[in-house]
Design a protein around this motif. Structure first.
Motif, PDB file in Angstrom:
ATOM      1  N   SER A   1      -4.876   2.693  -2.841  1.00 14.94           N
ATOM      2  CA  SER A   1      -3.666   1.982  -2.422  1.00 14.94           C
ATOM      3  C   SER A   1      -3.919   1.178  -1.151  1.00 14.94           C
ATOM      4  CB  SER A   1      -2.526   2.977  -2.203  1.00 14.94           C
ATOM      5  OG  SER A   1      -2.865   3.940  -1.219  1.00 14.94           O
ATOM      6  N   LEU A   2      -4.718   1.717  -0.223  1.00  9.95           N
ATOM      7  CA  LEU A   2      -5.036   0.986   1.001  1.00  9.95           C
ATOM      8  C   LEU A   2      -5.902  -0.230   0.704  1.00  9.95           C
ATOM      9  CD1 LEU A   2      -4.821   0.785   4.057  1.00  9.95           C
ATOM     10  CD2 LEU A   2      -6.809   2.305   4.245  1.00  9.95           C
TER      11      LEU A   2
ATOM     12  N   ALA B   1       0.836  -1.202   0.000  1.00 11.95           N
ATOM     13  CA  ALA B   1       0.000   0.000   0.000  1.00 11.95           C
ATOM     14  C   ALA B   1       0.872   1.254   0.000  1.00 11.95           C
ATOM     15  CB  ALA B   1      -0.920  -0.007   1.220  1.00 11.95           C
ATOM     16  N   THR B   2       1.936   1.227   0.793  1.00 14.48           N
ATOM     17  CA  THR B   2       2.839   2.373   0.850  1.00 14.48           C
ATOM     18  C   THR B   2       3.566   2.586  -0.468  1.00 14.48           C
ATOM     19  OG1 THR B   2       3.184   1.973   3.222  1.00 14.48           O
ATOM     20  CG2 THR B   2       4.781   3.391   2.099  1.00 14.48           C
TER      21      THR B   2
ATOM     22  N   SER C   1      -9.054   5.359  -0.128  1.00 13.23           N
ATOM     23  CA  SER C   1      -7.729   5.175  -0.716  1.00 13.23           C
ATOM     24  C   SER C   1      -7.656   3.892  -1.518  1.00 13.23           C
ATOM     25  CB  SER C   1      -6.668   5.169   0.380  1.00 13.23           C
ATOM     26  OG  SER C   1      -5.413   4.790  -0.123  1.00 13.23           O
TER      27      SER C   1
ATOM     28  N   GLN D   1       1.234   4.020  -3.077  1.00 13.01           N
ATOM     29  CA  GLN D   1       0.986   5.432  -2.807  1.00 13.01           C
ATOM     30  C   GLN D   1       2.179   6.292  -3.235  1.00 13.01           C
ATOM     31  OE1 GLN D   1      -1.955   6.408  -1.583  1.00 13.01           O
ATOM     32  NE2 GLN D   1      -1.472   8.590  -1.577  1.00 13.01           N
ATOM     33  N   CYS D   2       3.390   5.779  -3.034  1.00  9.23           N
ATOM     34  CA  CYS D   2       4.606   6.546  -3.356  1.00  9.23           C
ATOM     35  C   CYS D   2       4.913   6.573  -4.847  1.00  9.23           C
ATOM     36  CB  CYS D   2       5.804   5.942  -2.610  1.00  9.23           C
ATOM     37  SG  CYS D   2       5.772   6.166  -0.823  1.00  9.23           S
TER      38      CYS D   2
ATOM     39  N   CYS E   1      -9.235   1.044  -9.407  1.00 13.62           N
ATOM     40  CA  CYS E   1      -8.595   2.022 -10.299  1.00 13.62           C
ATOM     41  C   CYS E   1      -9.387   2.230 -11.574  1.00 13.62           C
ATOM     42  CB  CYS E   1      -7.173   1.560 -10.633  1.00 13.62           C
ATOM     43  SG  CYS E   1      -6.101   1.388  -9.200  1.00 13.62           S
TER      44      CYS E   1
ATOM     45  N   HIS F   1       1.890   7.267  -9.170  1.00 13.29           N
ATOM     46  CA  HIS F   1       1.783   8.355 -10.144  1.00 13.29           C
ATOM     47  C   HIS F   1       3.004   8.425 -11.067  1.00 13.29           C
ATOM     48  CE1 HIS F   1       4.257   9.908  -6.917  1.00 13.29           C
ATOM     49  NE2 HIS F   1       4.601  10.942  -7.660  1.00 13.29           N
TER      50      HIS F   1
ATOM     51  N   SER G   1      -2.388   0.002 -10.205  1.00 11.81           N
ATOM     52  CA  SER G   1      -1.521  -0.234  -9.080  1.00 11.81           C
ATOM     53  C   SER G   1      -1.118  -1.678  -8.912  1.00 11.81           C
ATOM     54  CB  SER G   1      -2.205   0.209  -7.802  1.00 11.81           C
ATOM     55  OG  SER G   1      -3.166   1.188  -8.035  1.00 11.81           O
TER      56      SER G   1
END
Length: 325
Positions: A201-202, A93-94, A199, A97-98, A189, A101, A324
């Protein structure tokens, strides 16, 4: 006279075959040029390096949670499955998120394969992504191996099939948990949805956590060929390793295909495909003339998705649709 006609016909056939070979050769060369168009750019290599770095940290952090620091004790406690599951889930998930994009945040060859099947990523770019993911996993596993004392490494997080089940059963388990993950990726997505909140990503991280909570006792819960490849290379342990490539990739492709073409198809593409066939007066379907349609006979695989993507989808710096894991 008949001999002359036969010889002339044979010569004509030979010329036709030669011409066809030249045309096919030219088309193949053109196809390769088109496939690799745009990969020699700064944005593309930024995306590839992002996949490398994200997979490096994901593998390093995830494998780190499998290290049993109590291994030297007389009665060491068993591995904490909840800890391992949460670490893998929160790590992915982290990383999504990082880096989502920048590269789309695949961090998984099975997700990359799913994106290729649904025409969200070119095959040429996918090859670079998968290589970067595998190299990142090897680097992450190698760093962890160097900084971890030999006495507590244990199996070093190498995914292994439970001795109570067959490799075939393990393959099915990996297929199912990766199906769950990739379906979550596409569902969270999907630019066509207007009901999404929270979220993405979460949600993807929770999908990874759920898969681990269920499948660690069965297969070690890979869900990601690169995650299995990294520690396997470092420890040179490739037992039943093929199942950790075939299962997740099949599961990812199946999930992507069902979501994109059955459950939530793009309405523009669906309309175009319906126009390829129509009923004749007898009630039977027949292929119609498609001069005025967007799709020409024999070119269904060349549907221009870029316009639809530009209209409906957020895109990263490489021009790919944001997705993702």
């Amino acid at each position: 006279m008949n001999d002359d006609i036969s010889q002339s016909a044979g010569t004509e056939r030979h010329r036709t075959r030669t011409y066809i070979r030249r045309v096919l050769s030219w088309c193949n060369s053109l196809g390769i040029m088109v496939a690799f168009k745009g990969i020699w750019t700064k944005d593309f290599w930024r995306a590839v390096s992002a996949e490398y770095l994200a997979t490096l940290f994901f593998t390093l952090l995830g494998l780190g949670s499998t290290i049993n620091w109590s291994a030297g004790q007389e009665k060491p406690p068993p591995a904490d499955l909840v800890l391992i599951s949460l670490c893998f889930g929160l790590s992915i998930a982290t990383m999504v998120q990082c880096f989502g994009h920048i590269s789309g945040g695949h961090i998984n060859p099975a997700v990359t394969a799913a994106m290729v099947v649904t025409r969200k990523l070119s095959l040429a770019k996918a090859v670079f992504y998968v290589v970067a993911q595998c190299l990142g996993a090897i680097t992450g596993a190698g760093i962890l191996y160097l900084v971890t004392p030999a006495a507590v490494r244990g199996s070093f997080g190498v995914t292994a099939v439970n001795s109570n089940i067959s490799v075939g059963h393990a393959l099915v388990v990996e297929l199912l948990i990766t199906f769950e993950l990739v379906f979550t990726v596409f569902a969270t997505c999907d630019p066509k949805r207007t009901d999404l909140g929270g979220s993405a990503s979460l949600a993807i991280g929770l999908a990874v956590t759920i898969g681990h909570l269920f499948a660690i006792p069965y297969t070690g819960a890979s869900m990601n060929p690169a995650r299995s490849f990294g520690p396997a290379v470092v420890t040179l342990n490739f037992q039943n390793h093929w199942a950790y490539w075939l299962g997740p990739i099949l599961g990812g492709i199946l999930a992507a295909g069902l979501y994109e073409y059955l459950y939530c198809p793009d309405p523009v593409i669906k309309k175009r495909l319906k126009q390829v066939f129509q009923k004749d007066p007898s009630g039977k379907y027949k292929e119609v003339e498609t001069d005025d349609l967007a799709i020409k006979p024999g070119s269904i695989h060349n549907i221009d998705l870029e316009k639809a993507e530009k209209k409906d989808s957020p895109r990263d710096s490489t021009g790919e649709v944001l997705s993702s894991v």
